[in-house]
Design an enzyme around this catalytic site. Structure first.
Site, mmCIF file in Angstrom:
data_model
loop_
_atom_site.group_PDB
_atom_site.id
_atom_site.type_symbol
_atom_site.label_atom_id
_atom_site.label_comp_id
_atom_site.label_asym_id
_atom_site.label_seq_id
_atom_site.Cartn_x
_atom_site.Cartn_y
_atom_site.Cartn_z
ATOM 1 N N ALA A 60 0.872 -1.182 0.000
ATOM 2 C CA ALA A 60 0.000 0.000 0.000
ATOM 3 C C ALA A 60 0.905 1.227 0.000
ATOM 4 O O ALA A 60 1.768 1.365 0.870
ATOM 5 C CB ALA A 60 -0.891 -0.016 1.236
ATOM 6 N N VAL A 86 4.491 -1.226 3.438
ATOM 7 C CA VAL A 86 4.351 0.190 3.069
ATOM 8 C C VAL A 86 5.239 0.499 1.861
ATOM 9 O O VAL A 86 6.456 0.286 1.896
ATOM 10 C CB VAL A 86 4.725 1.096 4.262
ATOM 11 C CG1 VAL A 86 4.626 2.563 3.857
ATOM 12 C CG2 VAL A 86 3.837 0.795 5.456
ATOM 13 N N LYS A 87 4.575 0.993 0.806
ATOM 14 C CA LYS A 87 5.298 1.270 -0.435
ATOM 15 C C LYS A 87 5.711 2.736 -0.445
ATOM 16 O O LYS A 87 4.878 3.631 -0.244
ATOM 17 C CB LYS A 87 4.362 0.963 -1.607
ATOM 18 C CG LYS A 87 5.059 0.560 -2.876
ATOM 19 C CD LYS A 87 4.012 0.076 -3.868
ATOM 20 C CE LYS A 87 4.622 -0.312 -5.175
ATOM 21 N NZ LYS A 87 3.587 -0.618 -6.173
ATOM 22 N N VAL A 88 6.998 2.971 -0.687
ATOM 23 C CA VAL A 88 7.573 4.314 -0.583
ATOM 24 C C VAL A 88 8.425 4.571 -1.827
ATOM 25 O O VAL A 88 9.225 3.703 -2.207
ATOM 26 C CB VAL A 88 8.475 4.396 0.687
ATOM 27 C CG1 VAL A 88 9.094 5.768 0.822
ATOM 28 C CG2 VAL A 88 7.696 4.025 1.944
#
Ligand code: G3P
Length: 218
Positions: A60, A86-88
């Site tokens: 996400a 967590v996509k960064v």
């Protein structure tokens, strides 16, 4: 190689899950928009629904581009469900956010990787996954698969544990090439996964088997 599906479409996620070969899901703001998912509450609920359908990791993506915003969103997303990664994006603030989040035990997927140097920096910061975008590199008349070979080789040399998650896969042959290159994960559109099944000799062979069976058994 693990198979993730690269979509926010629930029907496609269910179909891939039913096939029994799915290890996870990746999404991004464009894929969420494609499904018409808007508004913070709806977006968060959509991630939760995806987590309930699949057993594996669900990426996400944060929307903030500043460090404080990225870690705030990252912590909120991670608190949604244990399967959330967590996509960064691989920016200066993104690298700082990955370092912070990984220090808190939050798993991350560093996205928009287009060079071995970006992958190395993300790995140094503690990213769980790096996502090289092979289709978008191919779009610039450069070989996207070559980047997978380079990152896999570099991570292998140093025993780096960050997983290489090949993204921006556009067709079935990309999946095969990613497996040949040693990618840990390929995140794919459903039709590219289903394309792996296709071979005319399989269809012809099966038709012949059934015809021969019928001749003696009808
Ligand atoms: O996994 C990244 C992907 O969603 C981007 O794909 O086809 O827009 O380059 P594409």
């Amino acid at each position: 190689m693990d198979f993730f599906i690269d979509t926010a479409n629930l029907d496609q996620i269910r179909e891939a899950q039913d096939l029994g070969i799915l290890n996870g899901v990746t999404t991004n703001p464009s894929l969420m928009a494609k499904e018409g998912i808007k508004g913070e509450e709806n977006i968060l609920n959509h991630y939760k629904t995806i987590c309930e359908i699949v057993d594996g990791d669900v990426s996400a993506e944060v929307i903030a581009t500043d460090f404080e915003g990225m870690i705030k969103e990252g912590e909120e997303l991670a608190a949604l469900h244990p399967q959330i990664v967590v996509k960064v994006p691989v920016t200066k603030n993104g690298i700082k956010a990955i370092k912070y989040l990984s220090g808190k035990g939050i798993r991350t997927n560093c996205t928009l990787i287009f060079s071995p140097g970006q992958a190395l920096l993300a790995a140094k910061a503690g990213a769980t996954y790096v996502s090289p975008f092979i289709g978008r590199i191919d779009d610039t008349s450069t070989d996207g698969i070559d980047l997978i070979y380079k990152i896999v080789d570099m991570f292998g040399t140093y025993g780096i544990e960050t997983q290489v998650l090949a993204a921006s896969i556009r067709h079935t042959m990309h999946i095969v090439q990613c497996a040949e290159a040693g990618a840990d994960v390929a995140t794919c559109p459903l039709n590219a996964i289903l394309g792996l099944l296709k071979h005319p000799l399989t269809d012809n062979g099966l038709a012949q088997f059934l015809a021969d069976y019928k001749k003696l058994n009808s």
